[in-house]
Design a protein around this motif. Structure first.
Motif, PDB file in Angstrom:
ATOM      1  N   LEU A 158       0.825  -1.211   0.000  1.00 24.32           N
ATOM      2  CA  LEU A 158       0.000   0.000   0.000  1.00 24.32           C
ATOM      3  C   LEU A 158       0.858   1.258   0.000  1.00 24.32           C
ATOM      4  O   LEU A 158       0.420   2.313  -0.469  1.00 24.32           O
ATOM      5  CB  LEU A 158      -0.916  -0.005   1.230  1.00 24.32           C
ATOM      6  N   THR A 159       2.069   1.148   0.528  1.00 26.31           N
ATOM      7  CA  THR A 159       2.961   2.308   0.590  1.00 26.31           C
ATOM      8  C   THR A 159       3.435   2.706  -0.799  1.00 26.31           C
ATOM      9  O   THR A 159       3.437   3.883  -1.165  1.00 26.31           O
ATOM     10  CB  THR A 159       4.169   2.001   1.495  1.00 26.31           C
ATOM     11  N   ASP A 160       3.843   1.716  -1.583  1.00 30.25           N
ATOM     12  CA  ASP A 160       4.355   1.977  -2.935  1.00 30.25           C
ATOM     13  C   ASP A 160       3.313   1.765  -4.021  1.00 30.25           C
ATOM     14  O   ASP A 160       3.606   1.947  -5.207  1.00 30.25           O
ATOM     15  CB  ASP A 160       5.561   1.076  -3.225  1.00 30.25           C
ATOM     16  N   LYS A 161       2.118   1.312  -3.599  1.00 36.68           N
ATOM     17  CA  LYS A 161       1.021   1.085  -4.544  1.00 36.68           C
ATOM     18  C   LYS A 161       1.424   0.129  -5.669  1.00 36.68           C
ATOM     19  O   LYS A 161       1.301   0.430  -6.859  1.00 36.68           O
ATOM     20  CB  LYS A 161       0.516   2.403  -5.124  1.00 36.68           C
ATOM     21  N   GLN A 162       1.920  -1.053  -5.260  1.00 33.51           N
ATOM     22  CA  GLN A 162       2.255  -2.074  -6.246  1.00 33.51           C
ATOM     23  C   GLN A 162       2.009  -3.456  -5.651  1.00 33.51           C
ATOM     24  O   GLN A 162       2.015  -3.632  -4.427  1.00 33.51           O
ATOM     25  CB  GLN A 162       3.716  -1.950  -6.686  1.00 33.51           C
ATOM     26  N   ASN A 163       1.767  -4.405  -6.540  1.00 36.98           N
ATOM     27  CA  ASN A 163       1.576  -5.786  -6.120  1.00 36.98           C
ATOM     28  C   ASN A 163       2.919  -6.515  -6.151  1.00 36.98           C
ATOM     29  O   ASN A 163       3.734  -6.308  -7.059  1.00 36.98           O
ATOM     30  CB  ASN A 163       0.569  -6.491  -7.033  1.00 36.98           C
ATOM     31  N   LEU A 164       3.138  -7.378  -5.154  1.00 28.94           N
ATOM     32  CA  LEU A 164       4.391  -8.121  -5.045  1.00 28.94           C
ATOM     33  C   LEU A 164       4.105  -9.598  -4.863  1.00 28.94           C
ATOM     34  O   LEU A 164       3.120  -9.977  -4.217  1.00 28.94           O
ATOM     35  CB  LEU A 164       5.214  -7.638  -3.851  1.00 28.94           C
ATOM     36  N   THR A 165       4.958 -10.428  -5.424  1.00 31.24           N
ATOM     37  CA  THR A 165       4.927 -11.863  -5.187  1.00 31.24           C
ATOM     38  C   THR A 165       6.182 -12.206  -4.390  1.00 31.24           C
ATOM     39  O   THR A 165       7.294 -12.074  -4.891  1.00 31.24           O
ATOM     40  CB  THR A 165       4.912 -12.642  -6.511  1.00 31.24           C
ATOM     41  N   ILE A 166       6.000 -12.622  -3.148  1.00 30.34           N
ATOM     42  CA  ILE A 166       7.126 -12.861  -2.241  1.00 30.34           C
ATOM     43  C   ILE A 166       7.263 -14.356  -2.004  1.00 30.34           C
ATOM     44  O   ILE A 166       6.312 -15.028  -1.600  1.00 30.34           O
ATOM     45  CB  ILE A 166       6.925 -12.113  -0.912  1.00 30.34           C
ATOM     46  N   GLY A 167       8.438 -14.894  -2.247  1.00 27.81           N
ATOM     47  CA  GLY A 167       8.679 -16.324  -2.134  1.00 27.81           C
ATOM     48  C   GLY A 167       8.420 -16.868  -0.741  1.00 27.81           C
ATOM     49  O   GLY A 167       8.494 -16.146   0.258  1.00 27.81           O
ATOM     50  N   TYR A 168       8.112 -18.161  -0.692  1.00 26.16           N
ATOM     51  CA  TYR A 168       7.765 -18.832   0.571  1.00 26.16           C
ATOM     52  C   TYR A 168       8.858 -18.655   1.620  1.00 26.16           C
ATOM     53  O   TYR A 168       8.584 -18.304   2.770  1.00 26.16           O
ATOM     54  CB  TYR A 168       7.530 -20.316   0.289  1.00 26.16           C
ATOM     55  N   LYS A 169      10.101 -18.893   1.231  1.00 26.93           N
ATOM     56  CA  LYS A 169      11.191 -18.785   2.195  1.00 26.93           C
ATOM     57  C   LYS A 169      11.390 -17.331   2.622  1.00 26.93           C
ATOM     58  O   LYS A 169      11.558 -17.045   3.813  1.00 26.93           O
ATOM     59  CB  LYS A 169      12.485 -19.336   1.601  1.00 26.93           C
TER      60      LYS A 169
END
Length: 224
Positions: free
Chosen positions: A205-216
């Protein structure tokens, strides 16, 4: 006064275990073998063997199928290690301009040869910092520290919004987080956990972008 850094029979590997158990909340809560294995990037069988040795030496209590907690002896040792490590990280950034991903390797070497006197001198020179550059709390010279969050991003339910508070100081992780521009203080809404140890999908929400963050990686990011 904090106890002196030198500890009979304490190898660098055992010190790494103490630090990560402390960082994962083992001073007050139970930490699983799996959490330690993921955080140190080692096999679960190796964790079981080392934890057995550390239990015999009085640093941890291991309850099978329940988890691992630090004894008072383990907490006292971990506090010294964490303090030394995080003071050096702060020095490297503030005084020498080190990039965040490069801190851990240098601080890891320096912490093992840091006396209480040197740690206190560093503390004074730096103006008594309360947090290291990746958000971890720095215990003071009496061993006091405020409790920090031990909630990891991977455990946040879908739909919840949280604030990034700190990262485990792992070189690959910090490089990765720099690449995706995830910073301490960012607000995240968890959108979805992919199954079978898949990534966590979040909206920053801070940078207004979607991220995909790895499990580890999601096990290395602490939020509140």
């Amino acid at each position: 006064m904090l106890m002196e850094k030198a500890k009979t029979g304490m190898t660098p590997m055992k010190e790494d275990y103490l630090k990560i158990i402390f960082e994962l909340g083992g001073a007050t809560d139970k930490v699983s073998n799996k959490q330690i294995a993921i955080s140190l990037n080692i096999a679960a069988g190796s964790v079981t063997e080392m934890i057995g040795k550390m239990a015999e030496e009085g640093y941890v209590i291991h309850e099978p199928y329940a988890g691992i907690t630090l004894t008072q002896r383990g907490i006292d040792a971990a506090v010294v290690l964490v303090r030394n490590h995080r003071l050096w990280e702060t020095f490297l950034v503030k005084r020498l301009g080190y990039p965040l991903p490069d801190l851990d390797v240098e601080a890891e070497k320096l912490e093992h040869v840091t006396s209480e006197r040197l740690a206190n001198a560093l503390d004074d020179a730096l103006g008594h910092p309360t947090h290291c550059p990746h958000g971890g709390i720095i215990p003071d010279r009496t061993g006091h520290y405020d409790e920090e969050t031990h909630l990891i991003l991977n455990d946040v339910a879908d739909g919840e919004t949280v604030t990034v508070s700190r990262f485990i100081d792992n070189h690959d992780l910090l490089t990765y987080l720099g690449d995706i521009k995830l910073d301490i203080g960012d607000q995240l809404t968890v959108k979805k956990h992919d199954p079978f140890e898949g990534p966590v999908l979040v909206e920053n929400l801070t940078d207004k972008q979607n991220l995909t963050i790895g499990y580890k990686a999601a096990h290395y990011i602490f939020v509140e």
